[in-house]
Design a protein around this motif. Structure first.
Motif, PDB file in Angstrom:
ATOM      1  N   ALA A 139       0.848  -1.196   0.000  1.00  0.00           N
ATOM      2  CA  ALA A 139       0.000   0.000   0.000  1.00  0.00           C
ATOM      3  C   ALA A 139       0.882   1.243   0.000  1.00  0.00           C
ATOM      4  CB  ALA A 139      -0.917  -0.004   1.214  1.00  0.00           C
ATOM      5  N   GLU A 140       0.511   2.207  -0.816  1.00  0.00           N
ATOM      6  CA  GLU A 140       1.236   3.479  -0.881  1.00  0.00           C
ATOM      7  C   GLU A 140       0.413   4.623  -0.302  1.00  0.00           C
ATOM      8  OE1 GLU A 140       4.319   3.746  -1.674  1.00  0.00           O
ATOM      9  OE2 GLU A 140       4.612   1.719  -2.451  1.00  0.00           O
ATOM     10  N   SER A 141      -0.835   4.330   0.106  1.00  0.00           N
ATOM     11  CA  SER A 141      -1.690   5.355   0.694  1.00  0.00           C
ATOM     12  C   SER A 141      -2.680   4.689   1.637  1.00  0.00           C
ATOM     13  CB  SER A 141      -2.438   6.130  -0.400  1.00  0.00           C
ATOM     14  OG  SER A 141      -3.398   5.297  -1.019  1.00  0.00           O
ATOM     15  N   PRO A 169      -6.648   4.194   3.030  1.00  0.00           N
ATOM     16  CA  PRO A 169      -7.983   4.225   2.419  1.00  0.00           C
ATOM     17  C   PRO A 169      -8.616   5.610   2.592  1.00  0.00           C
ATOM     18  CG  PRO A 169      -7.735   2.319   3.874  1.00  0.00           C
ATOM     19  CD  PRO A 169      -6.540   3.188   4.081  1.00  0.00           C
ATOM     20  N   THR A 170      -9.492   5.952   1.666  1.00  0.00           N
ATOM     21  CA  THR A 170     -10.218   7.218   1.737  1.00  0.00           C
ATOM     22  C   THR A 170     -11.715   6.942   1.816  1.00  0.00           C
ATOM     23  OG1 THR A 170     -10.261   7.364  -0.677  1.00  0.00           O
ATOM     24  CG2 THR A 170      -8.462   8.500   0.443  1.00  0.00           C
ATOM     25  N   PRO A 171     -12.468   7.860   2.374  1.00  0.00           N
ATOM     26  CA  PRO A 171     -13.920   7.668   2.469  1.00  0.00           C
ATOM     27  C   PRO A 171     -14.530   7.447   1.082  1.00  0.00           C
ATOM     28  CG  PRO A 171     -13.235   9.562   3.788  1.00  0.00           C
ATOM     29  CD  PRO A 171     -12.038   9.122   2.991  1.00  0.00           C
ATOM     30  N   GLY A 172     -15.461   6.540   1.024  1.00  0.00           N
ATOM     31  CA  GLY A 172     -16.159   6.251  -0.231  1.00  0.00           C
ATOM     32  C   GLY A 172     -15.521   5.167  -1.072  1.00  0.00           C
ATOM     33  N   MET A 173     -14.362   4.663  -0.642  1.00  0.00           N
ATOM     34  CA  MET A 173     -13.707   3.599  -1.405  1.00  0.00           C
ATOM     35  C   MET A 173     -14.504   2.303  -1.278  1.00  0.00           C
ATOM     36  SD  MET A 173      -9.627   3.905  -0.685  1.00  0.00           S
ATOM     37  CE  MET A 173      -9.173   2.711  -1.932  1.00  0.00           C
ATOM     38  N   GLN A 174     -14.417   1.494  -2.300  1.00  0.00           N
ATOM     39  CA  GLN A 174     -14.994   0.152  -2.281  1.00  0.00           C
ATOM     40  C   GLN A 174     -14.398  -0.619  -1.101  1.00  0.00           C
ATOM     41  OE1 GLN A 174     -15.103  -1.361  -6.307  1.00  0.00           O
ATOM     42  NE2 GLN A 174     -14.672  -3.406  -5.547  1.00  0.00           N
ATOM     43  N   VAL A 234     -10.426  -1.025   0.396  1.00  0.00           N
ATOM     44  CA  VAL A 234     -10.008  -0.656   1.753  1.00  0.00           C
ATOM     45  C   VAL A 234      -9.292  -1.831   2.414  1.00  0.00           C
ATOM     46  CG1 VAL A 234     -10.839  -0.048   4.058  1.00  0.00           C
ATOM     47  CG2 VAL A 234     -11.813   1.089   2.045  1.00  0.00           C
ATOM     48  N   THR A 235      -9.876  -3.032   2.292  1.00  0.00           N
ATOM     49  CA  THR A 235      -9.274  -4.220   2.884  1.00  0.00           C
ATOM     50  C   THR A 235      -7.897  -4.482   2.298  1.00  0.00           C
ATOM     51  OG1 THR A 235     -11.460  -5.182   3.279  1.00  0.00           O
ATOM     52  CG2 THR A 235      -9.589  -6.702   3.271  1.00  0.00           C
ATOM     53  N   ILE A 236      -7.762  -4.345   0.988  1.00  0.00           N
ATOM     54  CA  ILE A 236      -6.471  -4.561   0.327  1.00  0.00           C
ATOM     55  C   ILE A 236      -5.436  -3.573   0.861  1.00  0.00           C
ATOM     56  CG2 ILE A 236      -5.234  -4.358  -1.868  1.00  0.00           C
ATOM     57  CD1 ILE A 236      -7.838  -5.474  -3.213  1.00  0.00           C
ATOM     58  N   LEU A 237      -5.794  -2.305   0.945  1.00  0.00           N
ATOM     59  CA  LEU A 237      -4.838  -1.306   1.427  1.00  0.00           C
ATOM     60  C   LEU A 237      -4.427  -1.578   2.871  1.00  0.00           C
ATOM     61  CD1 LEU A 237      -6.245   1.977  -0.145  1.00  0.00           C
ATOM     62  CD2 LEU A 237      -4.257   0.648  -0.872  1.00  0.00           C
ATOM     63  N   ASP A 276      -6.594  -1.540 -10.761  1.00  0.00           N
ATOM     64  CA  ASP A 276      -7.241  -0.244 -10.517  1.00  0.00           C
ATOM     65  C   ASP A 276      -6.473   0.548  -9.458  1.00  0.00           C
ATOM     66  OD1 ASP A 276      -9.211  -0.936 -12.335  1.00  0.00           O
ATOM     67  OD2 ASP A 276     -10.674  -1.501 -10.800  1.00  0.00           O
ATOM     68  N   LEU A 277      -6.087  -0.123  -8.373  1.00  0.00           N
ATOM     69  CA  LEU A 277      -5.343   0.546  -7.305  1.00  0.00           C
ATOM     70  C   LEU A 277      -3.960   0.977  -7.779  1.00  0.00           C
ATOM     71  CD1 LEU A 277      -6.357  -1.719  -4.282  1.00  0.00           C
ATOM     72  CD2 LEU A 277      -7.025   0.674  -4.653  1.00  0.00           C
ATOM     73  N   LEU A 278      -3.328   0.171  -8.619  1.00  0.00           N
ATOM     74  CA  LEU A 278      -2.018   0.521  -9.163  1.00  0.00           C
ATOM     75  C   LEU A 278      -2.129   1.742 -10.075  1.00  0.00           C
ATOM     76  CD1 LEU A 278       0.989  -0.359  -9.369  1.00  0.00           C
ATOM     77  CD2 LEU A 278       0.333  -1.665 -11.393  1.00  0.00           C
ATOM     78  N   ASP A 279      -3.159   1.770 -10.913  1.00  0.00           N
ATOM     79  CA  ASP A 279      -3.350   2.887 -11.839  1.00  0.00           C
ATOM     80  C   ASP A 279      -3.545   4.217 -11.112  1.00  0.00           C
ATOM     81  OD1 ASP A 279      -3.108   1.165 -13.970  1.00  0.00           O
ATOM     82  OD2 ASP A 279      -5.263   1.034 -14.374  1.00  0.00           O
ATOM     83  N   THR A 280      -4.114   4.167  -9.899  1.00  0.00           N
ATOM     84  CA  THR A 280      -4.351   5.394  -9.136  1.00  0.00           C
ATOM     85  C   THR A 280      -3.207   5.694  -8.160  1.00  0.00           C
ATOM     86  OG1 THR A 280      -5.655   4.192  -7.487  1.00  0.00           O
ATOM     87  CG2 THR A 280      -6.858   5.203  -9.321  1.00  0.00           C
ATOM     88  N   GLY A 281      -2.148   4.875  -8.182  1.00  0.00           N
ATOM     89  CA  GLY A 281      -0.989   5.111  -7.334  1.00  0.00           C
ATOM     90  C   GLY A 281      -1.185   4.726  -5.880  1.00  0.00           C
TER      91      GLY A 281
END
Length: 130
Positions: free
Chosen positions: A48-50, A52-57, A61-64, A93-98
């Protein structure tokens, strides 16, 4: 005979993701059946590089949260109880968003050397037991 329980699971033991509702899997992947990225295989390590943020699937969130330390794709799939193909799409998808980075585990220094077939067989047995 009872129908699927909450979350699309039938309550019967089986392979992870086997009894998931097709609608749920469709929603998780945005309707895609494969990732455009060839980055991920089952042993790719994800970090994980960040946060979780509100509204995420919820699966994102679990992956992060799982990937605060390097975690293999196969471990993520087992924890989420989803097929590896679905997890790879979500990871792309998570990789594409950094939000994550991905790397392959370090191999023996002699790059041309193939792994011991006995070890590969043990890994296969372990994966089947998941």
């Amino acid at each position: 005979m009872s129908g699927p329980g909450p979350g699309g699971h039938s309550g019967r033991p089986g392979r992870p993701g086997r009894d998931d509702s097709p609608d749920r899997l469709y929603t998780l992947t945005g309707g895609r059946s494969r990732s455009d990225s060839g980055t991920f295989d089952l042993v790719t390590l994800v970090v994980a590089e960040s946060d979780p943020t509100p509204g995420m699937q919820s699966e994102h969130v679990t992956i992060l949260r799982m990937c605060q330390t390097p975690t293999a794709v196969v471990e993520i799939a087992a924890q989420l109880q989803l097929p590896g193909s679905i997890v790879r799409i979500m990871l792309a998808d998570l990789l594409d968003t950094g939000r994550i980075s991905a790397r392959h585990p370090r191999t023996d220094r002699s790059a041309g050397r193939l792994p011991d077939p006995h070890i590969l067989e043990q890994v296969l047995v372990g994966l089947r037991n998941l």
